[in-house]
Scaffold this motif. Structure first.
Motif, mmCIF file in Angstrom:
data_model
loop_
_atom_site.group_PDB
_atom_site.id
_atom_site.type_symbol
_atom_site.label_atom_id
_atom_site.label_comp_id
_atom_site.label_asym_id
_atom_site.label_seq_id
_atom_site.Cartn_x
_atom_site.Cartn_y
_atom_site.Cartn_z
ATOM 1 N N SER A 1 0.846 -1.183 0.000
ATOM 2 C CA SER A 1 0.000 0.000 0.000
ATOM 3 C C SER A 1 0.885 1.238 0.000
ATOM 4 N N GLY A 2 0.293 2.382 -0.311
ATOM 5 C CA GLY A 2 1.046 3.627 -0.346
ATOM 6 C C GLY A 2 1.772 3.810 -1.663
ATOM 7 N N ASP A 3 2.638 4.806 -1.701
ATOM 8 C CA ASP A 3 3.362 5.164 -2.919
ATOM 9 C C ASP A 3 4.713 4.475 -3.034
ATOM 10 N N ALA A 4 5.234 3.937 -1.931
ATOM 11 C CA ALA A 4 6.514 3.245 -1.950
ATOM 12 C C ALA A 4 6.596 2.350 -0.720
ATOM 13 N N ARG A 5 7.468 1.342 -0.803
ATOM 14 C CA ARG A 5 7.634 0.394 0.306
ATOM 15 C C ARG A 5 9.092 0.393 0.761
ATOM 16 N N VAL A 6 9.289 0.518 2.084
ATOM 17 C CA VAL A 6 10.617 0.481 2.685
ATOM 18 C C VAL A 6 10.685 -0.701 3.642
ATOM 19 N N ALA A 7 11.690 -1.563 3.458
ATOM 20 C CA ALA A 7 11.885 -2.717 4.340
ATOM 21 C C ALA A 7 12.926 -2.379 5.390
ATOM 22 N N LEU A 8 12.535 -2.495 6.632
ATOM 23 C CA LEU A 8 13.400 -2.180 7.764
ATOM 24 C C LEU A 8 14.023 -3.478 8.268
ATOM 25 N N ILE A 9 15.315 -3.680 7.986
ATOM 26 C CA ILE A 9 15.957 -4.929 8.392
ATOM 27 C C ILE A 9 17.129 -4.639 9.322
ATOM 28 N N GLY A 10 17.494 -5.654 10.084
ATOM 29 C CA GLY A 10 18.611 -5.508 11.005
ATOM 30 C C GLY A 10 18.634 -6.679 11.962
ATOM 31 N N PHE A 11 19.687 -6.776 12.738
ATOM 32 C CA PHE A 11 19.777 -7.826 13.740
ATOM 33 C C PHE A 11 18.816 -7.519 14.882
ATOM 34 N N LEU B 1 11.828 2.733 16.043
ATOM 35 C CA LEU B 1 11.811 3.644 14.897
ATOM 36 C C LEU B 1 10.455 3.622 14.210
ATOM 37 N N LEU B 2 9.869 2.436 14.047
ATOM 38 C CA LEU B 2 8.544 2.329 13.434
ATOM 39 C C LEU B 2 7.523 3.129 14.226
ATOM 40 N N SER B 3 7.562 2.994 15.545
ATOM 41 C CA SER B 3 6.619 3.719 16.399
ATOM 42 C C SER B 3 6.813 5.226 16.307
ATOM 43 N N LYS B 4 8.074 5.670 16.236
ATOM 44 C CA LYS B 4 8.375 7.107 16.196
ATOM 45 C C LYS B 4 7.956 7.742 14.869
ATOM 46 N N THR B 5 8.121 7.026 13.759
ATOM 47 C CA THR B 5 7.900 7.629 12.440
ATOM 48 C C THR B 5 6.495 7.416 11.892
ATOM 49 N N ASN C 1 3.654 9.556 6.418
ATOM 50 C CA ASN C 1 3.113 10.596 5.539
ATOM 51 C C ASN C 1 4.158 11.693 5.389
ATOM 52 N N TYR C 2 4.628 11.883 4.165
ATOM 53 C CA TYR C 2 5.709 12.845 3.943
ATOM 54 C C TYR C 2 5.594 13.426 2.540
ATOM 55 N N ASN C 3 5.631 14.746 2.433
ATOM 56 C CA ASN C 3 5.558 15.442 1.140
ATOM 57 C C ASN C 3 4.344 15.014 0.306
ATOM 58 N N GLY C 4 3.259 14.714 0.992
ATOM 59 C CA GLY C 4 2.063 14.278 0.283
ATOM 60 C C GLY C 4 2.084 12.818 -0.122
#
Length: 365
Positions: A60-70, A78-82, A105-108
């Motif tokens: 969903s949305g205009d783009a997808r960002v995958a947050l990965i890490g150990f 970070l998910l909660s903050k943003t 939600n950023y720049n429309g």
């Protein structure tokens, strides 16, 4: 011998083989076999056996960002903050056991941020929930690699190796190599530049290992053996990656400065709300999104709405974003903005638009 054992054996042989002119063909074949076995491990072709449990996350949305890490690097925080999405966060490992989606939600634009379970070393071999995490990461427009600033460079190196092993290529482009399998005629090899690592014999050996005996190959850049194998496999994903070092409030200012100067890197502290806004701004930049406004005939432009599109989109892409039937009805477009020599400019369907252009679509009469 299982596939994982074969992979380990080839990796050991590559590690102990000296790299020189005399061994380059042998190493090339080993790399081709290694890539083939890794594909077999991660994408089994057998029909029998139960299917693995995946993360069924609707895009969903205009783009997808995958947050990965150990585990326990601050992804859930970070998910909660943003996004305002609640994802369980605690000071112990493996707090997140499934994929938690949120929306920035950023720049429309609406950017979908996915908090994935922590990757552990060996994810490429299916350890932990590595396969599911990696499968979702392959669908992303951007990978946000979350790292612990207090733990040195090893985390980043291990994650890069895991992504490399499963066919995700970060911050690089697809090699400029034309490759097409044919029905006959043998292998045709040509190059338009001087080659350092590849040659006709090497290409023949690699293709024969994949049981490809008829193909056309045209190399347009000084590509490596690994890059040629990527093109042959055709399953590699080339995704931009932004490295995010968290917990900078726990290290010295000199260490923060050193991390911040690395390429593709942002430093933050989720707990102390340091640099979070700049991180979101950089995510927008790395996603390469633009905002385009539409103008109905005889009316003012719609500056309250606008379309969110990828940079490099043409007028045809604008038509499809409004309604797919507009392409068939298209006559010409009037464009105001930085993509034109004068405003308004009458353009065709292949005109490339720029950020904050205003577009008026004219239909056939």
């Amino acid at each position: 011998m299982g596939i994982t054992e074969k992979i380990a054996e080839i990796e050991r042989e590559i590690a102990r083989t000296q790299k020189n002119k005399a061994t380059e063909y042998h190493l090339g074949l080993l790399k081709a076999k290694l890539a083939r076995y890794r594909v077999m491990l991660l994408e089994p072709t057998g029909k029998s056996g139960p299917k693995g449990v995946g993360f069924d996350v609707v895009r969903s949305g205009d783009a997808r960002v995958a947050l990965i890490g150990f585990p326990s690097v601050g992804k859930s925080t970070l998910l909660s903050k943003t996004t305002g999405t609640t994802s369980e966060a605690a000071a112990y490992e493996f707090t997140t056991l499934t994929c938690i989606p949120g929306k920035i939600n950023y720049n429309g634009a609406q950017i979908q941020l996915l908090d994935l379970p922590g990757i552990i070393e060996g994810a490429a071999q299916g350890k932990g929930r590595g396969r599911q995490v990696i499968a979702v990461a392959k669908t992303a427009d951007l990978i946000l690699m979350m790292l612990d600033a207090t733990k040195g460079p090893r985390q980043r190196e291990l994650l890069e190796l895991e992504l490399e092993a499963v066919g995700i290529r970060i911050n690089t482009h697809r090699p400029n190599i034309y490759f097409k399998v044919k029905k006959g005629g043998g292998i045709s090899f040509n190059a338009t530049c001087k080659l350092t690592w590849l040659n006709e014999k090497m290409v023949y050996n690699i293709l024969h290992d994949y049981k490809i005996h008829n193909a056309e190959v045209l190399v347009r850049e000084d590509a490596t053996v690994d890059q040629f194998i990527d093109v042959v496999l055709g399953t590699r994903k080339y995704i931009r990656c932004l490295y995010c070092y968290n917990k900078i409030d726990q290290i010295s200012i000199e260490e923060v400065d050193q991390l911040a100067r690395q390429d593709h890197t942002v430093v933050v502290s989720c707990e102390s709300d340091l640099n979070i806004e700049y991180l979101v701004d950089q995510m927008w930049h790395y996603l390469d999104l633009i905002r385009v406004y539409t103008k109905p005939r005889g009316q003012a432009p719609d500056f309250d709405g606008g379309l969110i599109l990828k940079r490099g989109t043409t007028v045809e892409g604008v038509c499809k974003a409004i309604h797919k039937s507009l392409v068939d009805e298209f006559s010409y477009a009037l464009v105001w903005g930085t993509s034109t020599k004068h405003s308004p400019q009458r353009v065709g369907i292949n005109h490339v638009i720029e950020n904050e252009d205003v577009v008026q679509i004219m239909k056939k009469k």
